[in-house]
Design a protein around this motif. Structure first.
Motif, PDB file in Angstrom:
ATOM      1  N   HIS A   1      10.226   4.898   9.846  1.00  0.00           N
ATOM      2  CA  HIS A   1       8.823   4.818  10.261  1.00  0.00           C
ATOM      3  C   HIS A   1       8.618   4.047  11.564  1.00  0.00           C
ATOM      4  O   HIS A   1       7.528   4.085  12.130  1.00  0.00           O
ATOM      5  CB  HIS A   1       7.987   4.163   9.162  1.00  0.00           C
ATOM      6  N   TYR A   2       9.656   3.363  12.057  1.00  0.00           N
ATOM      7  CA  TYR A   2       9.509   2.499  13.237  1.00  0.00           C
ATOM      8  C   TYR A   2       9.025   3.299  14.441  1.00  0.00           C
ATOM      9  O   TYR A   2       9.659   4.252  14.883  1.00  0.00           O
ATOM     10  CB  TYR A   2      10.831   1.807  13.539  1.00  0.00           C
ATOM     11  N   HIS A   3       7.877   2.923  14.951  1.00  0.00           N
ATOM     12  CA  HIS A   3       7.232   3.548  16.116  1.00  0.00           C
ATOM     13  C   HIS A   3       6.991   5.039  15.926  1.00  0.00           C
ATOM     14  O   HIS A   3       7.082   5.823  16.868  1.00  0.00           O
ATOM     15  CB  HIS A   3       8.033   3.281  17.395  1.00  0.00           C
ATOM     16  N   GLN A   4       6.691   5.422  14.711  1.00  0.00           N
ATOM     17  CA  GLN A   4       6.345   6.802  14.400  1.00  0.00           C
ATOM     18  C   GLN A   4       4.905   6.832  13.895  1.00  0.00           C
ATOM     19  O   GLN A   4       4.327   5.795  13.571  1.00  0.00           O
ATOM     20  CB  GLN A   4       7.288   7.364  13.315  1.00  0.00           C
ATOM     21  N   VAL A   5       4.323   8.004  13.819  1.00  0.00           N
ATOM     22  CA  VAL A   5       2.946   8.107  13.328  1.00  0.00           C
ATOM     23  C   VAL A   5       2.840   7.673  11.869  1.00  0.00           C
ATOM     24  O   VAL A   5       1.762   7.320  11.409  1.00  0.00           O
ATOM     25  CB  VAL A   5       2.363   9.530  13.506  1.00  0.00           C
ATOM     26  N   THR A   6       3.955   7.662  11.160  1.00  0.00           N
ATOM     27  CA  THR A   6       3.961   7.222   9.760  1.00  0.00           C
ATOM     28  C   THR A   6       4.079   5.709   9.624  1.00  0.00           C
ATOM     29  O   THR A   6       4.040   5.178   8.513  1.00  0.00           O
ATOM     30  CB  THR A   6       5.140   7.868   9.004  1.00  0.00           C
ATOM     31  N   ASP A   7       4.220   5.002  10.746  1.00  0.00           N
ATOM     32  CA  ASP A   7       4.354   3.538  10.745  1.00  0.00           C
ATOM     33  C   ASP A   7       3.015   2.937  10.340  1.00  0.00           C
ATOM     34  O   ASP A   7       2.074   2.899  11.121  1.00  0.00           O
ATOM     35  CB  ASP A   7       4.772   3.058  12.139  1.00  0.00           C
ATOM     36  N   ASP A   8       2.940   2.484   9.113  1.00  0.00           N
ATOM     37  CA  ASP A   8       1.689   2.016   8.521  1.00  0.00           C
ATOM     38  C   ASP A   8       2.000   0.782   7.676  1.00  0.00           C
ATOM     39  O   ASP A   8       3.142   0.565   7.268  1.00  0.00           O
ATOM     40  CB  ASP A   8       1.117   3.139   7.637  1.00  0.00           C
ATOM     41  N   VAL A   9       1.002  -0.003   7.410  1.00  0.00           N
ATOM     42  CA  VAL A   9       1.208  -1.223   6.627  1.00  0.00           C
ATOM     43  C   VAL A   9       1.859  -0.918   5.276  1.00  0.00           C
ATOM     44  O   VAL A   9       2.642  -1.711   4.765  1.00  0.00           O
ATOM     45  CB  VAL A   9      -0.110  -2.023   6.458  1.00  0.00           C
ATOM     46  N   SER A  10       1.587   0.242   4.728  1.00  0.00           N
ATOM     47  CA  SER A  10       2.166   0.586   3.423  1.00  0.00           C
ATOM     48  C   SER A  10       3.672   0.823   3.495  1.00  0.00           C
ATOM     49  O   SER A  10       4.358   0.800   2.473  1.00  0.00           O
ATOM     50  CB  SER A  10       1.480   1.826   2.844  1.00  0.00           C
ATOM     51  N   THR A  11       4.215   1.040   4.698  1.00  0.00           N
ATOM     52  CA  THR A  11       5.655   1.273   4.842  1.00  0.00           C
ATOM     53  C   THR A  11       6.417  -0.009   5.180  1.00  0.00           C
ATOM     54  O   THR A  11       7.639   0.017   5.269  1.00  0.00           O
ATOM     55  CB  THR A  11       5.944   2.326   5.937  1.00  0.00           C
ATOM     56  N   LEU A  12       5.703  -1.103   5.382  1.00  0.00           N
ATOM     57  CA  LEU A  12       6.348  -2.356   5.768  1.00  0.00           C
ATOM     58  C   LEU A  12       7.008  -3.038   4.573  1.00  0.00           C
ATOM     59  O   LEU A  12       6.492  -2.985   3.465  1.00  0.00           O
ATOM     60  CB  LEU A  12       5.320  -3.312   6.376  1.00  0.00           C
ATOM     61  N   ASN A  13       8.112  -3.692   4.841  1.00  0.00           N
ATOM     62  CA  ASN A  13       8.773  -4.505   3.817  1.00  0.00           C
ATOM     63  C   ASN A  13       8.219  -5.918   3.977  1.00  0.00           C
ATOM     64  O   ASN A  13       8.757  -6.731   4.722  1.00  0.00           O
ATOM     65  CB  ASN A  13      10.289  -4.470   4.004  1.00  0.00           C
TER      66      ASN A  13
END
Length: 106
Positions: free
Chosen positions: A54-66
């Motif tokens: 997800h890094y620097h992609q449109v899917t990079d969202d708070v829900s994908t963060l560890n």
């Protein structure tokens, strides 16, 4: 890195050098320009960039963060910052490179 790891050793924590030196991440951010002027600047990651889809992609969202990993990184920085603040750790500065024709320093 050695100074920080020596300071963190009693806590059983170790930080690792940039696993992506060819990407020159420190120099691609504003960190290198700040360090040139003596401003403490860091580059720490909370994820492995080559494995984070997800890094620097449109899917990079708070829900994908560890968030647990991020919290651990922040707490580690806080811990060794205490050594910098009290003078136990004295980091060195990077040497500035000459300015390039485009006006960029690095």
């Amino acid at each position: 890195m050695t100074l920080i790891n020596n300071y963190l050793e009693p806590e059983g924590i170790k930080v690792h050098a940039d696993p992506y030196p060819d990407q020159r991440l420190f120099y691609r951010s504003d960190n290198a320009s700040l360090a040139k002027f003596g401003v403490p600047a860091h580059s720490f990651s909370t994820t492995q960039l080559d494995k984070d889809i997800h890094y620097h992609q449109v899917t990079d969202d708070v829900s994908t963060l560890n968030l647990e990993s991020m919290n651990n990184v922040v707490n580690t920085i806080k811990l060794f910052s205490e050594g910098i603040n009290d003078g136990t750790i004295t980091p060195s500065r990077i040497e500035p490179k000459p300015e390039q024709a485009s006006g960029k320093i690095y």
